[in-house]
Design a protein around this motif. Structure first.
Motif, PDB file in Angstrom:
ATOM      1  N   UNK A 139       0.831  -1.080   0.087  1.00 35.12           N
ATOM      2  CA  UNK A 139      -0.048   0.008   0.100  1.00 35.12           C
ATOM      3  C   UNK A 139       0.927   1.226  -0.113  1.00 35.12           C
ATOM      4  N   UNK A 140       0.853   2.008  -0.854  1.00 32.63           N
ATOM      5  CA  UNK A 140       1.691   3.074  -1.402  1.00 32.63           C
ATOM      6  C   UNK A 140       0.940   4.542  -0.572  1.00 32.63           C
ATOM      7  N   UNK A 141      -0.542   4.329  -0.478  1.00 28.66           N
ATOM      8  CA  UNK A 141      -1.255   5.613  -0.180  1.00 28.66           C
ATOM      9  C   UNK A 141      -2.614   5.027   0.562  1.00 28.66           C
ATOM     10  N   UNK A 142      -2.646   5.247   1.586  1.00 31.09           N
ATOM     11  CA  UNK A 142      -3.908   4.849   2.247  1.00 31.09           C
ATOM     12  C   UNK A 142      -5.184   5.468   1.816  1.00 31.09           C
ATOM     13  N   UNK A 143      -6.364   4.807   1.942  1.00 35.03           N
ATOM     14  CA  UNK A 143      -7.460   5.368   1.707  1.00 35.03           C
ATOM     15  C   UNK A 143      -7.942   6.747   2.364  1.00 35.03           C
ATOM     16  N   UNK A 144      -8.239   7.598   1.483  1.00 38.99           N
ATOM     17  CA  UNK A 144      -8.617   8.925   2.148  1.00 38.99           C
ATOM     18  C   UNK A 144      -9.148   9.764   1.071  1.00 38.99           C
ATOM     19  N   UNK A 145     -10.027  11.096   1.621  1.00 44.66           N
ATOM     20  CA  UNK A 145     -10.603  11.635   0.625  1.00 44.66           C
ATOM     21  C   UNK A 145      -9.777  12.341  -0.070  1.00 44.66           C
ATOM     22  N   UNK A 146     -10.163  12.644  -1.768  1.00 45.71           N
ATOM     23  CA  UNK A 146      -9.245  13.266  -2.577  1.00 45.71           C
ATOM     24  C   UNK A 146      -9.811  14.784  -2.688  1.00 45.71           C
ATOM     25  N   UNK A 147      -8.733  15.351  -3.466  1.00 43.88           N
ATOM     26  CA  UNK A 147      -9.277  16.724  -3.599  1.00 43.88           C
ATOM     27  C   UNK A 147     -10.198  16.815  -4.782  1.00 43.88           C
ATOM     28  N   UNK A 148     -10.732  16.093  -5.407  1.00 45.55           N
ATOM     29  CA  UNK A 148     -11.779  15.916  -6.307  1.00 45.55           C
ATOM     30  C   UNK A 148     -13.119  15.492  -6.168  1.00 45.55           C
ATOM     31  N   UNK A 149     -13.178  15.178  -4.718  1.00 41.51           N
ATOM     32  CA  UNK A 149     -14.412  14.899  -4.024  1.00 41.51           C
ATOM     33  C   UNK A 149     -14.479  13.319  -3.868  1.00 41.51           C
ATOM     34  N   UNK A 150     -13.547  12.657  -4.203  1.00 35.07           N
ATOM     35  CA  UNK A 150     -13.870  11.184  -4.147  1.00 35.07           C
ATOM     36  C   UNK A 150     -12.996  10.610  -2.747  1.00 35.07           C
ATOM     37  N   UNK A 151     -12.579   9.408  -2.993  1.00 29.24           N
ATOM     38  CA  UNK A 151     -11.773   8.684  -1.994  1.00 29.24           C
ATOM     39  C   UNK A 151     -11.082   7.675  -2.629  1.00 29.24           C
ATOM     40  N   UNK A 152      -9.789   7.511  -2.410  1.00 32.16           N
ATOM     41  CA  UNK A 152      -9.000   6.554  -2.819  1.00 32.16           C
ATOM     42  C   UNK A 152      -7.662   6.373  -2.000  1.00 32.16           C
ATOM     43  N   UNK A 153      -7.131   5.340  -2.415  1.00 32.55           N
ATOM     44  CA  UNK A 153      -5.608   4.785  -2.065  1.00 32.55           C
ATOM     45  C   UNK A 153      -5.084   4.166  -3.362  1.00 32.55           C
ATOM     46  N   UNK A 154      -3.574   4.021  -3.111  1.00 28.68           N
ATOM     47  CA  UNK A 154      -2.810   3.102  -4.111  1.00 28.68           C
ATOM     48  C   UNK A 154      -2.056   2.151  -3.430  1.00 28.68           C
ATOM     49  N   UNK A 155      -1.925   0.958  -4.298  1.00 29.70           N
ATOM     50  CA  UNK A 155      -1.129   0.372  -3.982  1.00 29.70           C
ATOM     51  C   UNK A 155      -0.443  -0.223  -5.369  1.00 29.70           C
ATOM     52  N   UNK A 156       0.841  -0.861  -4.976  1.00 29.40           N
ATOM     53  CA  UNK A 156       1.527  -1.394  -6.025  1.00 29.40           C
ATOM     54  C   UNK A 156       1.623  -3.062  -5.971  1.00 29.40           C
ATOM     55  N   UNK A 157       1.693  -3.581  -7.211  1.00 28.70           N
ATOM     56  CA  UNK A 157       1.791  -5.001  -7.269  1.00 28.70           C
ATOM     57  C   UNK A 157       3.138  -5.446  -7.154  1.00 28.70           C
ATOM     58  N   UNK A 158       3.570  -6.865  -7.154  1.00 24.11           N
ATOM     59  CA  UNK A 158       4.997  -7.094  -6.885  1.00 24.11           C
ATOM     60  C   UNK A 158       6.057  -6.554  -8.011  1.00 24.11           C
ATOM     61  N   UNK A 159       5.640  -6.033  -8.884  1.00 26.45           N
ATOM     62  CA  UNK A 159       6.482  -5.591  -9.853  1.00 26.45           C
ATOM     63  C   UNK A 159       6.675  -3.907  -9.887  1.00 26.45           C
ATOM     64  N   UNK A 160       5.839  -3.540  -8.896  1.00 29.38           N
ATOM     65  CA  UNK A 160       5.637  -2.077  -9.001  1.00 29.38           C
ATOM     66  C   UNK A 160       4.702  -1.360  -9.675  1.00 29.38           C
ATOM     67  N   UNK A 161       3.654  -2.191 -10.370  1.00 25.07           N
ATOM     68  CA  UNK A 161       2.743  -1.485 -11.183  1.00 25.07           C
ATOM     69  C   UNK A 161       1.765  -1.112 -10.183  1.00 25.07           C
ATOM     70  N   UNK A 162       1.401   0.275 -10.500  1.00 28.41           N
ATOM     71  CA  UNK A 162       0.469   1.089  -9.673  1.00 28.41           C
ATOM     72  C   UNK A 162      -0.889   1.119  -9.904  1.00 28.41           C
ATOM     73  N   UNK A 163      -1.670   0.552  -8.839  1.00 26.97           N
ATOM     74  CA  UNK A 163      -3.228   0.677  -8.795  1.00 26.97           C
ATOM     75  C   UNK A 163      -3.740   1.738  -7.991  1.00 26.97           C
ATOM     76  N   UNK A 164      -4.647   2.539  -8.336  1.00 23.96           N
ATOM     77  CA  UNK A 164      -5.406   3.354  -7.617  1.00 23.96           C
ATOM     78  C   UNK A 164      -6.646   2.539  -7.229  1.00 23.96           C
ATOM     79  N   UNK A 165      -7.092   2.492  -6.377  1.00 20.36           N
ATOM     80  CA  UNK A 165      -8.637   2.103  -5.843  1.00 20.36           C
ATOM     81  C   UNK A 165      -9.260   3.387  -5.504  1.00 20.36           C
ATOM     82  N   UNK A 166     -10.374   3.404  -6.053  1.00 16.29           N
ATOM     83  CA  UNK A 166     -11.068   4.638  -6.029  1.00 16.29           C
ATOM     84  C   UNK A 166     -12.545   4.606  -6.062  1.00 16.29           C
ATOM     85  N   UNK A 167     -13.294   5.438  -5.216  1.00 16.66           N
ATOM     86  CA  UNK A 167     -14.649   5.673  -5.309  1.00 16.66           C
ATOM     87  C   UNK A 167     -14.873   7.111  -5.727  1.00 16.66           C
TER      88      UNK A 167
END
Lengths: 138, 138
Positions: free
Chosen positions: A95-123
């Protein structure tokens, strides 16, 4: 060129490790052909393939790191964002960024897979995730 | 985590240049919000956003080059592969691999957009591109 995407291929250094990671998130390959793993991911395909072979096939010089592309997976509530992020480290990601409210009015966090590919999980309350799994801007 | 993808964000160094490029391929933004361009690309969204801001938002160290992800756009015939590749250089991209038969029994070529993001244009006779624009493994 139609306005659509068919396939996202993630170059990986250890196919078994990546397969175990994505399985840990609940993904199941639809096909594994000659060292390439294919997931039917809604209306598109996501593949895992050897990173060196992918670089060669893409006529690309591999920087070895993140290269300016981030993926996102949208869900319907902030609680689902947290729930997915809570499962990442047990599965072998970070987990690179824990879930939290975003500036654009949503909620998201970021993880990387074992190779460093970045995925944002977002509402994103302004977008719509359909029952069929489409993500729509409307 | 459901087996689907919502959004692919391409980090770009010059938003206007990238927008002109994708428009040249026939893509039209569905929304442009505070320096981010959103395309509804079938059932998912493709976005163009400032590469430095994307790196920061993704908590990633930017390698500056290709980072192990290649996109693909599948079409129904080899002639369509060639037709798209023929339009790339006029639009401001670079053809890296001309259309040709592949080892896996298909036909493909590769281009890069103005930021070096790699797209394979492919005809895969074992997959199916539906009228709605889905790419299916079956």
């Amino acid at each position: 060129m139609d306005q659509r995407l068919s396939l996202v291929t993630l170059g990986v250094r250890d196919l078994e490790r990546s397969l175990t990671f994505y399985r840990g998130l609940g993904w199941e390959p639809d096909r594994i052909v000659e060292g390439t793993v294919f997931f039917q991911a809604g209306a598109i395909v996501v593949a895992l393939w050897d990173r060196e072979l992918l670089a060669e096939d893409s006529v690309a010089v591999d920087s070895g790191g993140w290269g300016g592309i981030t993926l996102a997976h949208n869900v319907s509530t902030p609680a689902e964002v947290d729930s997915i992020l809570d499962s990442i480290e047990d599965a072998g990601g970070q987990v690179r960024r824990r879930g939290a409210p975003t500036e654009w009015g949503g909620y998201s966090g970021v993880f990387t897979d074992p190779d460093g590919h970045a995925w944002e999980i977002a509402h994103n309350p302004f977008w719509r995730v359909t029952e069929e799994g489409a993500t729509l801007l409307d």
